[in-house]
Design an enzyme around this catalytic site. Structure first.
Site, short mmCIF file in Angstrom:
data_model
loop_
_atom_site.label_atom_id
_atom_site.label_comp_id
_atom_site.label_asym_id
_atom_site.label_seq_id
_atom_site.Cartn_x
_atom_site.Cartn_y
_atom_site.Cartn_z
N ASP A 1 0.83 -1.21 0.00
CA ASP A 1 0.00 0.00 0.00
C ASP A 1 0.87 1.26 0.00
OD1 ASP A 1 -1.99 1.86 0.21
OD2 ASP A 1 -3.01 0.90 1.90
N HIS A 2 0.78 2.00 -1.08
CA HIS A 2 1.57 3.22 -1.25
C HIS A 2 0.84 4.46 -0.69
CE1 HIS A 2 3.80 6.24 -3.86
NE2 HIS A 2 4.78 5.52 -3.36
#
Ligand code: NAG
Ligand code: NAG
Ligand code: NAG
Length: 360
Positions: free
Chosen positions: A294-295
């Site tokens: 998850d960026h």
């Protein structure tokens, strides 16, 4: 005189009757929305792998499944950002595209000394939107002529916060961006905007501006929702969340950020407010993924809003790592019960103070 002003007020702006605004999946203008683009790990067999999303706009009670994919021009993101490409060349618009990983190739200017910050500002003479997001190489330059979502943004989770503002607010947005020292890779601020939004004009003309090292300010949306924008520059040289956002909001924070970088800051409970790193998220409660997929960069108060604080959600630019203490960037926070519930539920597993995984 009366007749004249009536006539003028009835003329469509810029030859197009739809105002520049955030739009939702139904194609309706909305005061604000949050979008959670899911990582490929979810729905790996679907042809829309890595392009599906959850959406929550003003007035909704929580996340809804996105209507299509983030690559479609008919979804909230495509409709909103698509206004940049669909406005006729005669339309009087101003825009700023900034991204530390700019399209098409992702080159980083001057060795990462500029802001670690990504977003879109688009307005006409009445109003517009500010989109804060986390996607590398997004969006395409205006000259590309059409909207699309890049491959670079598909694999990992990404977050988007869009807020519709009246023209007057964009000078303050511009001042916050000046503090962030963004890499502007495409922009236009016509002369006719120069007196109403000089900060945006200066940024587009790459005028050197001596800005404060940090500033927080309330930005009220067109529909009257208050957001707090926190902006820091390189000189701030400290962790955004622990040193500033948590004490200012009088709230502990659970922080989701990109953990695949060197120098990650562990959970910090040293002074007053506890700031915990999130380890696993589950945005809609049916599946979960590690933060390494998850960026997104968001933070949520562990407790609901009360007289003593809590109930906050922040979406922004900055990861908790040593290098980004010395980079510009910020976060935009709101205290809304439905938004808080949606993000709070997404925080599943956290790093305890002193290490080890615990339920958030
Ligand atoms: C959204 O727009 C449609 C028309 O495009 C309209 O019928 C509908 O009432 C709108 N919904 C809301 C919630 O405003
Ligand atoms: C998005 O759609 C375009 C066609 O409009 C396509 O060329 C491109 O590969 C798609 N991008 C992704 C990430 O699927
Ligand atoms: C800058 O950040 C510090 C915390 O590091 C805070 O005390 C101060 O109020 C901030 N300044 C502004 C103008 O917001």
């Amino acid at each position: 005189m009366f007749f004249l002003s009536l006539l003028v007020s009835c003329l469509p702006q810029g030859g197009d009757a739809s105002p520049i605004s955030c739009y939702n999946d139904q194609g309706n203008a909305t005061d604000w929305f949050y979008m959670y683009k899911l990582p490929t790990e979810h729905g790996s067999k679907s042809p829309d792998r890595g392009l599906t999303y959850l959406l929550m706009d003003k007035g909704s009670e929580g996340w809804s499944d996105g209507k299509g994919t983030v690559n479609e021009t008919t979804g909230a993101l495509g409709r909103t950002v698509g206004q940049l490409y669909s406005q006729g060349t005669k339309a009087e618009i101003a825009y700023i595209l900034y991204n530390d990983e700019k399209p098409p190739e992702g080159a980083r200017d001057d060795g990462g000394r500029r802001g670690h910050t990504k977003g879109v500002v688009l307005l006409d003479k009445n109003q517009g939107f500010w989109l804060v997001h986390s996607t590398p190489l997004f969006p395409p330059v205006r000259a590309a002529g059409r909207y699309w979502y890049p491959d670079s943004g598909t694999k990992n989770g990404q977050n988007f916060l869009c807020v519709t503002f009246p023209l007057e607010r964009f000078q303050t947005v511009g001042e916050q961006l000046q503090i962030n020292q963004p890499i502007v890779y495409d922009c236009a601020v016509p002369q006719s905007f120069a007196s109403s939004v000089p900060a945006l004009a200066a940024m587009c003309n790459e005028k050197h501006i001596k800005a404060a090292s940090n500033r927080s300010v309330t930005l009220t949306s067109k529909g009257g929702t208050d957001f707090i924008s926190f902006a820091k520059g390189a000189a701030f040289n400290d962790d955004l969340y622990h040193s500033w956002v948590a004490p200012t909001l009088h709230s502990d924070l659970l922080v989701q950020f990109w953990v695949n970088s060197p120098g990650i800051l562990p959970s910090n409970c040293k002074q007053g407010w506890k700031v915990l790193d999130i380890l696993r998220v589950s945005p809609d409660g049916t599946f979960s993924f590690k933060t390494s997929k998850d960026h997104s960069k968001w933070a949520v108060s562990p407790g609901a809003a009360s007289a003593s604080g809590g109930g906050w959600v922040c979406v922004g630019d900055i990861n908790r790592n040593e290098a980004e203490e010395k980079r510009g960037g910020g976060t935009v926070c709101q205290q809304d019960a439905a938004v808080w519930k949606a993000y709070r539920k997404a925080a599943l597993e956290c790093q305890a103070c002193g290490g080890g995984a615990v339920p958030c």
